[in-house]
Design an enzyme around this catalytic site. Structure first.
Site, PDB file in Angstrom:
ATOM      1  N   HIS A   1      -5.058   1.106  -4.474  1.00 55.35           N
ATOM      2  CA  HIS A   1      -4.472   1.284  -3.146  1.00 55.35           C
ATOM      3  C   HIS A   1      -3.056   1.825  -3.295  1.00 55.35           C
ATOM      4  CE1 HIS A   1      -3.929  -2.851  -4.605  1.00 55.35           C
ATOM      5  NE2 HIS A   1      -2.742  -2.829  -4.023  1.00 55.35           N
ATOM      6  N   VAL A   2      -2.663   2.588  -2.306  1.00 52.68           N
ATOM      7  CA  VAL A   2      -1.328   3.179  -2.273  1.00 52.68           C
ATOM      8  C   VAL A   2      -0.476   2.357  -1.317  1.00 52.68           C
ATOM      9  CG1 VAL A   2       0.009   5.263  -1.746  1.00 52.68           C
ATOM     10  CG2 VAL A   2      -2.345   5.469  -2.599  1.00 52.68           C
TER      11      VAL A   2
END
Ligand code: ZN
Length: 175
Positions: free
Chosen positions: A127-128
């Site tokens: 995930h960013v």
């Protein structure tokens, strides 16, 4: 200055320290969210595209801290196809634009962590992090120390985001 740099990359640490991401072991929370579009409102899912999901971080470092993740439970970028990678980067662009409009952030941290040793709180599902920053916001403990304050501000921010997404021609905000 060194202390500021330390703070700058603290968001994942909260997940890690609290260990909540791991306690949730019937799948990670991102997979649960991905599998339940009907609960997007409750889960504060901002956007759901063909391959990616955008949600508020449950352990925000700052108001407006978002996570963008593939719908699929994948740990590494190498596992994503080009369509997903394209959507990921386009979603980062859109989320940053939406946050800029709604929070008047002065800057952003955008980043990813791979592996526990690198600080990933949920190493199995990449995930960013997108974290809005304001001049002089490095003393953030007062903000994260009170979950109630944060959740109220998320509601208020969501309302702004819904309107701003329309104005900016971005995908409609779901949550
Ligand atoms: Zn997952």
């Amino acid at each position: 200055m060194a202390e500021h740099n330390e703070n700058l990359w603290a968001p994942w640490r909260l997940e890690y320290i609290r260990g909540l991401a791991d306690k949730d072991n019937d799948g990670c929370f991102l997979c649960r969210y991905a599998a339940a579009p009907d609960l997007d409102g409750k889960n504060q899912v901002i956007w759901r595209g063909p391959t990616c999901l955008t949600v508020f971080n449950q352990f925000p470092y700052n108001n407006g801290h978002l996570l963008i993740a593939p719908l699929a439970h994948q740990a590494d970028l190498e596992a994503l196809d080009d369509a997903c990678l394209d959507e990921l980067i386009r979603t980062i662009r859109d989320a940053k634009r939406l946050l800029k409009e709604t929070t008047s952030a002065h800057g952003f941290n955008v980043g990813m962590n791979f592996g526990r040793c690198a600080g990933a709180g949920l190493p199995g599902h990449l995930h960013v992090h997108i974290v809005p920053r304001w001049d002089g916001d490095t003393n953030f403990m007062a903000v994260v120390g009170n979950a109630r304050v944060i959740s109220q501000s998320i509601e208020a921010l969501l309302k702004q985001m819904r309107n701003a997404a329309v104005t900016l021609g971005l995908p409609p905000v779901r949550g």
